[in-house]
Write a protein that holds these residues in place. Sequence first.
Motif, PDB file in Angstrom:
ATOM      1  N   SER A  16     -13.332   9.221  73.771  1.00  0.00           N
ATOM      2  CA  SER A  16     -12.653   7.866  73.306  1.00  0.00           C
ATOM      3  C   SER A  16     -12.334   8.000  72.037  1.00  0.00           C
ATOM      4  O   SER A  16     -11.215   7.382  71.583  1.00  0.00           O
ATOM      5  N   LEU A  17     -13.075   8.876  71.258  1.00  0.00           N
ATOM      6  CA  LEU A  17     -12.660   8.860  69.677  1.00  0.00           C
ATOM      7  C   LEU A  17     -11.412   9.745  69.668  1.00  0.00           C
ATOM      8  O   LEU A  17     -10.536   9.179  68.972  1.00  0.00           O
ATOM      9  N   ALA A  18     -11.176  10.797  70.517  1.00  0.00           N
ATOM     10  CA  ALA A  18     -10.124  11.518  70.334  1.00  0.00           C
ATOM     11  C   ALA A  18      -8.807  10.827  70.903  1.00  0.00           C
ATOM     12  O   ALA A  18      -7.673  10.697  70.180  1.00  0.00           O
ATOM     13  N   ALA A  19      -9.186  10.035  71.942  1.00  0.00           N
ATOM     14  CA  ALA A  19      -8.063   9.160  72.373  1.00  0.00           C
ATOM     15  C   ALA A  19      -7.545   8.261  71.195  1.00  0.00           C
ATOM     16  O   ALA A  19      -6.106   8.123  71.041  1.00  0.00           O
ATOM     17  N   VAL A  20      -8.245   7.452  70.662  1.00  0.00           N
ATOM     18  CA  VAL A  20      -7.858   6.472  69.715  1.00  0.00           C
ATOM     19  C   VAL A  20      -7.056   7.192  68.324  1.00  0.00           C
ATOM     20  O   VAL A  20      -6.136   6.764  68.081  1.00  0.00           O
ATOM     21  N   LEU A  21      -7.759   8.355  67.834  1.00  0.00           N
ATOM     22  CA  LEU A  21      -7.268   9.088  66.809  1.00  0.00           C
ATOM     23  C   LEU A  21      -5.811   9.810  67.350  1.00  0.00           C
ATOM     24  O   LEU A  21      -4.685   9.706  66.452  1.00  0.00           O
ATOM     25  N   ASP A  22      -5.703  10.368  68.695  1.00  0.00           N
ATOM     26  CA  ASP A  22      -4.475  10.800  68.970  1.00  0.00           C
ATOM     27  C   ASP A  22      -3.406   9.909  69.060  1.00  0.00           C
ATOM     28  O   ASP A  22      -2.187   9.965  68.512  1.00  0.00           O
ATOM     29  N   VAL A  23      -3.665   8.818  69.553  1.00  0.00           N
ATOM     30  CA  VAL A  23      -2.704   7.651  69.634  1.00  0.00           C
ATOM     31  C   VAL A  23      -2.178   7.023  68.422  1.00  0.00           C
ATOM     32  O   VAL A  23      -0.994   7.204  68.320  1.00  0.00           O
ATOM     33  N   PHE A  24      -3.010   6.663  67.532  1.00  0.00           N
ATOM     34  CA  PHE A  24      -2.671   6.124  66.103  1.00  0.00           C
ATOM     35  C   PHE A  24      -1.869   7.209  65.305  1.00  0.00           C
ATOM     36  O   PHE A  24      -0.859   7.241  64.750  1.00  0.00           O
ATOM     37  N   PHE A  30       5.696   9.558  64.335  1.00  0.00           N
ATOM     38  CA  PHE A  30       6.998   8.726  64.836  1.00  0.00           C
ATOM     39  C   PHE A  30       7.793   8.222  63.467  1.00  0.00           C
ATOM     40  O   PHE A  30       9.007   8.519  63.340  1.00  0.00           O
ATOM     41  N   TYR A  31       6.673   7.615  62.868  1.00  0.00           N
ATOM     42  CA  TYR A  31       7.432   6.620  61.491  1.00  0.00           C
ATOM     43  C   TYR A  31       7.588   7.984  60.680  1.00  0.00           C
ATOM     44  O   TYR A  31       8.717   8.004  59.858  1.00  0.00           O
ATOM     45  N   SER A  32       6.859   9.255  60.479  1.00  0.00           N
ATOM     46  CA  SER A  32       7.201  10.285  59.533  1.00  0.00           C
ATOM     47  C   SER A  32       8.567  10.809  59.844  1.00  0.00           C
ATOM     48  O   SER A  32       9.470  11.202  58.819  1.00  0.00           O
ATOM     49  N   LYS A  38       4.166   5.822  56.769  1.00  0.00           N
ATOM     50  CA  LYS A  38       3.056   5.716  58.037  1.00  0.00           C
ATOM     51  C   LYS A  38       2.352   4.493  57.927  1.00  0.00           C
ATOM     52  O   LYS A  38       2.021   3.893  57.038  1.00  0.00           O
ATOM     53  N   PRO A  39       2.176   3.818  59.190  1.00  0.00           N
ATOM     54  CA  PRO A  39       1.697   2.421  59.320  1.00  0.00           C
ATOM     55  C   PRO A  39       0.189   2.542  59.099  1.00  0.00           C
ATOM     56  O   PRO A  39      -0.429   1.443  59.004  1.00  0.00           O
ATOM     57  N   MET A 186       7.941   0.546  69.982  1.00  0.00           N
ATOM     58  CA  MET A 186       7.098   1.535  69.352  1.00  0.00           C
ATOM     59  C   MET A 186       6.010   1.741  70.317  1.00  0.00           C
ATOM     60  O   MET A 186       5.478   2.742  70.937  1.00  0.00           O
ATOM     61  N   ALA A 187       5.609   0.563  71.022  1.00  0.00           N
ATOM     62  CA  ALA A 187       4.244   0.747  72.022  1.00  0.00           C
ATOM     63  C   ALA A 187       4.857   1.231  73.281  1.00  0.00           C
ATOM     64  O   ALA A 187       4.393   2.069  73.963  1.00  0.00           O
ATOM     65  N   VAL A 188       6.253   1.197  74.006  1.00  0.00           N
ATOM     66  CA  VAL A 188       6.982   1.543  74.965  1.00  0.00           C
ATOM     67  C   VAL A 188       7.000   3.141  74.725  1.00  0.00           C
ATOM     68  O   VAL A 188       6.729   4.083  75.449  1.00  0.00           O
ATOM     69  N   ARG A 189       7.490   3.429  73.473  1.00  0.00           N
ATOM     70  CA  ARG A 189       7.764   5.022  73.145  1.00  0.00           C
ATOM     71  C   ARG A 189       6.235   5.667  73.215  1.00  0.00           C
ATOM     72  O   ARG A 189       6.602   6.799  73.760  1.00  0.00           O
ATOM     73  N   VAL A 190       5.516   5.031  72.799  1.00  0.00           N
ATOM     74  CA  VAL A 190       3.923   5.691  72.659  1.00  0.00           C
ATOM     75  C   VAL A 190       3.426   5.757  74.349  1.00  0.00           C
ATOM     76  O   VAL A 190       2.786   6.686  74.634  1.00  0.00           O
ATOM     77  N   ALA A 191       3.707   4.785  75.130  1.00  0.00           N
ATOM     78  CA  ALA A 191       3.415   4.656  76.409  1.00  0.00           C
ATOM     79  C   ALA A 191       3.893   5.915  77.372  1.00  0.00           C
ATOM     80  O   ALA A 191       3.526   6.465  78.014  1.00  0.00           O
ATOM     81  N   LYS A 192       5.143   6.131  77.071  1.00  0.00           N
ATOM     82  CA  LYS A 192       6.027   7.104  77.604  1.00  0.00           C
ATOM     83  C   LYS A 192       5.190   8.480  77.217  1.00  0.00           C
ATOM     84  O   LYS A 192       5.252   9.464  78.053  1.00  0.00           O
TER      85      LYS A 192
END
Length: 323
Positions: A16-24, A30-32, A38-39, A186-192
């Motif tokens: 669960s920790l890895a998922a949080v870090l990876d997604v954010f 993407f911003y960089s 970075k947000p 951005m949410a859609v992009r990450v979902a893909k």
Amino acid sequence: MIQIGVLLTRQYRLLSLAAVLDVFETVNRFYSESDKPKPYHISLLYLESDSQKITNPYLDYPTESIQTSDVKSLIVIPSFNTDDIKPAIGANYEFIPWLVQQFKDGAEIATVCTGAFLLGATGLLNGKIATTHVDACQAFASAFPEVDLKADKTVTRDGRLYTSGGATSSFHLLLHLIQRHCGKEMAVRVAKVFAIDMDRDKQSYFSTFQPTRNHNDDLVAIAQQKIEANYHDTGTIEELIKDIPASRRNIVRRFKQVTGITPIEYLQQTRIEAAKKLLVQTGQQMTEVIVNSGYSDPKAFRKVFRKSVGMTPSEYREKFHVK
């Protein structure tokens, strides 16, 4: 910049920790790539008494104790790696007053899976909606009766408090947060990128009925045994427990006190669990499944099944049947 603090609780689940870090971090990347700031700024937060144990295996993520941490925009509580939640909460008790103060100072708090138990222990969820791992919902409801538990939901939001269901439901929580912070595109992009089905909002069909037997009430244990041995009979609950030497009112009271549900609900869930297994593990016709799980009325069976599982029996078989 949104200041995110991810708790390094005692007994946190690494996945669960890895998922949080990876997604954010994916959002930051993407911003960089678009030459935008970075947000997210992510910190890992720990208890001062654990400072000697923190080796920071997470590369560039800064770590800080909660005793020296500033107010965060968002605090994320990962899930626990144990099913024995009560001692896990006790081991992390020092986080509780800090979480309460952070919330008072304006922070949002989000929990992954069974991390909701730590948030529940703060009292901040009292009178609010929440969810957790579908198989931990009974224990959560028993521990925190003042919380409006939505067991079938993958994600809940009540003001500045967010919770998610089990395992992959955490990705839906993260997408929800990203959409709020960075917009739907951005949410859609990450979902893909992570192949997340954004439309899934229920987790009830992943549940498994796991009745509690860790108690010392012999009368309730007898009632449980009778129900589990005879659930496939189409009789009523009164017929199933008629030989138990106690009044119906007394049985119902003690049964609910011990298991968290009434004998009727216990029978219903036992039958539905049996039906799920028959749908997945056998090729029985639907009429056979209905009869063998203790129902005589197909319409009533389908209604109860859909309400309990979140989909029709046919849809459940199509989704999970072992070919």
